[in-house]
Scaffold this active site. Structure first.
Site, PDB file in Angstrom:
ATOM      1  N   SER A  97       0.811  -1.223   0.000  1.00  0.00           N
ATOM      2  CA  SER A  97       0.000   0.000   0.000  1.00  0.00           C
ATOM      3  C   SER A  97       0.842   1.270   0.000  1.00  0.00           C
ATOM      4  O   SER A  97       0.422   2.299  -0.544  1.00  0.00           O
ATOM      5  CB  SER A  97      -0.926   0.014   1.221  1.00  0.00           C
ATOM      6  OG  SER A  97      -0.178  -0.065   2.420  1.00  0.00           O
ATOM      7  N   ASP A 109      -0.657   7.693   9.893  1.00  0.00           N
ATOM      8  CA  ASP A 109      -1.579   6.888  10.685  1.00  0.00           C
ATOM      9  C   ASP A 109      -0.850   5.827  11.508  1.00  0.00           C
ATOM     10  O   ASP A 109      -1.468   4.916  12.049  1.00  0.00           O
ATOM     11  CB  ASP A 109      -2.615   6.207   9.786  1.00  0.00           C
ATOM     12  CG  ASP A 109      -1.967   5.336   8.706  1.00  0.00           C
ATOM     13  OD1 ASP A 109      -0.731   5.156   8.746  1.00  0.00           O
ATOM     14  OD2 ASP A 109      -2.695   4.837   7.827  1.00  0.00           O
ATOM     15  N   HIS A 162       1.397   4.179   7.342  1.00  0.00           N
ATOM     16  CA  HIS A 162       1.643   4.721   6.004  1.00  0.00           C
ATOM     17  C   HIS A 162       2.352   6.068   6.078  1.00  0.00           C
ATOM     18  O   HIS A 162       2.217   6.802   7.062  1.00  0.00           O
ATOM     19  CB  HIS A 162       0.311   4.872   5.255  1.00  0.00           C
ATOM     20  CG  HIS A 162      -0.433   3.580   5.109  1.00  0.00           C
ATOM     21  ND1 HIS A 162      -1.466   3.234   5.953  1.00  0.00           N
ATOM     22  CD2 HIS A 162      -0.270   2.555   4.238  1.00  0.00           C
ATOM     23  CE1 HIS A 162      -1.929   2.042   5.604  1.00  0.00           C
ATOM     24  NE2 HIS A 162      -1.215   1.598   4.571  1.00  0.00           N
TER      25      HIS A 162
END
Length: 265
Positions: free
Chosen positions: A42, A214, A217
């Site tokens: 991600s 967060d 990330h």
């Protein structure tokens, strides 16, 4: 009633579908340029977002020289990415590859008891990275063009908040993440590839938690930190690639065509 489609249109449609599936064919009329491929989870998938903008920064760095190809897959680990890479980087793709980043480990380093779906044992993680490097070498990507990026440091306090929102247990810690980062560094040393040790860079930065938006990330600060580590490597690897087409003030305004032809990759 089915609409009749000419053979030429059907052929063009099939080429378009093939391009969308494999990512290896150029759309008719669009010249293929040298590629900078970003492969990972991600953190790579989000690398063109407002916060995770390190991919955008790289695209700006190599504008009019290379196409930056985002091949990030949210939630993926080495176990899943290992069989995918040969599908994404073939010999044909490798011919035009200026550089490729492999950025995995953030998901692999989850705890097995709390998150067995994403967890990958440390030995398998190392073996998977090594296998991917070996594949790239086998299709013609040289060692200096392969850049391994270690997983970033992990802020459990902030990520726990995200886990609570989603009703999931906290399944990571920074100490274990550091072990996967060290393993990534070890693989790079053994395979002779380039390395960006993002984990160590973050841990040596004051208020490193601000590098994450967060807890997991990258924030804009973290993306800039990663880009700063990648920039000299990418500049070196693309230094012999000319900018495509002349600058605007180099074009013959009275007779522009000779200035713009022939186009060279």
């Amino acid at each position: 009633m089915p609409r009749f489609v000419s053979r030429s249109r059907a052929s063009a449609f099939c080429r378009w579908i093939s391009c969308g599936i494999t990512g290896t064919m150029a759309v008719d009329g669009v010249q293929s340029w040298p590629k900078l491929i970003l492969f990972g989870d991600s953190i790579t998938q989000f690398s063109f977002s407002s916060d995770g903008c390190w991919g955008s920064l790289l695209a700006d760095l190599v504008q009019r020289k290379c196409d930056v190809i985002n091949r990030g897959f949210s939630g993926y680990n080495v176990r899943w990415c290992r069989p995918m890479l040969p599908q994404l980087v073939t010999k044909d793709v490798a011919k035009d590859t200026a550089a490729i980043t492999i950025f995995l480990g953030a998901n692999d380093s989850n705890d097995f008891e709390e998150n067995p779906r994403q967890h990958v044992p440390l030995p398998e993680y190392k073996e998977g990275l090594t296998s991917m490097v070996e594949h790239l070498l086998s299709v013609g990507v040289s060692r200096d063009k392969i850049i391994l990026i270690s997983p970033p440091a992990f802020d459990a306090v902030e990520w726990k908040k995200e886990c609570i929102k989603k009703g999931r247990p906290l399944s990571k810690n920074n100490k274990t993440t550091g072990k996967y980062a060290a393993a990534c560094k070890e693989v790079a040393g053994q395979c002779g590839t380039q390395l960006v040790d993002l984990y160590s860079q973050m841990m040596s930065t004051a208020d490193w938690e601000k590098c994450l938006n967060d807890g997991l990330h990258l924030s804009a600060d973290g993306s800039r930190l990663l880009f700063n580590q990648l920039q000299p490597l990418i500049e070196q690897l693309t230094s012999n690639i000319p900018m495509k087409f002349p600058l605007w003030d180099e074009v013959d305004a009275e007779n522009p065509k000779p200035s713009l032809l022939p186009f060279k990759k």
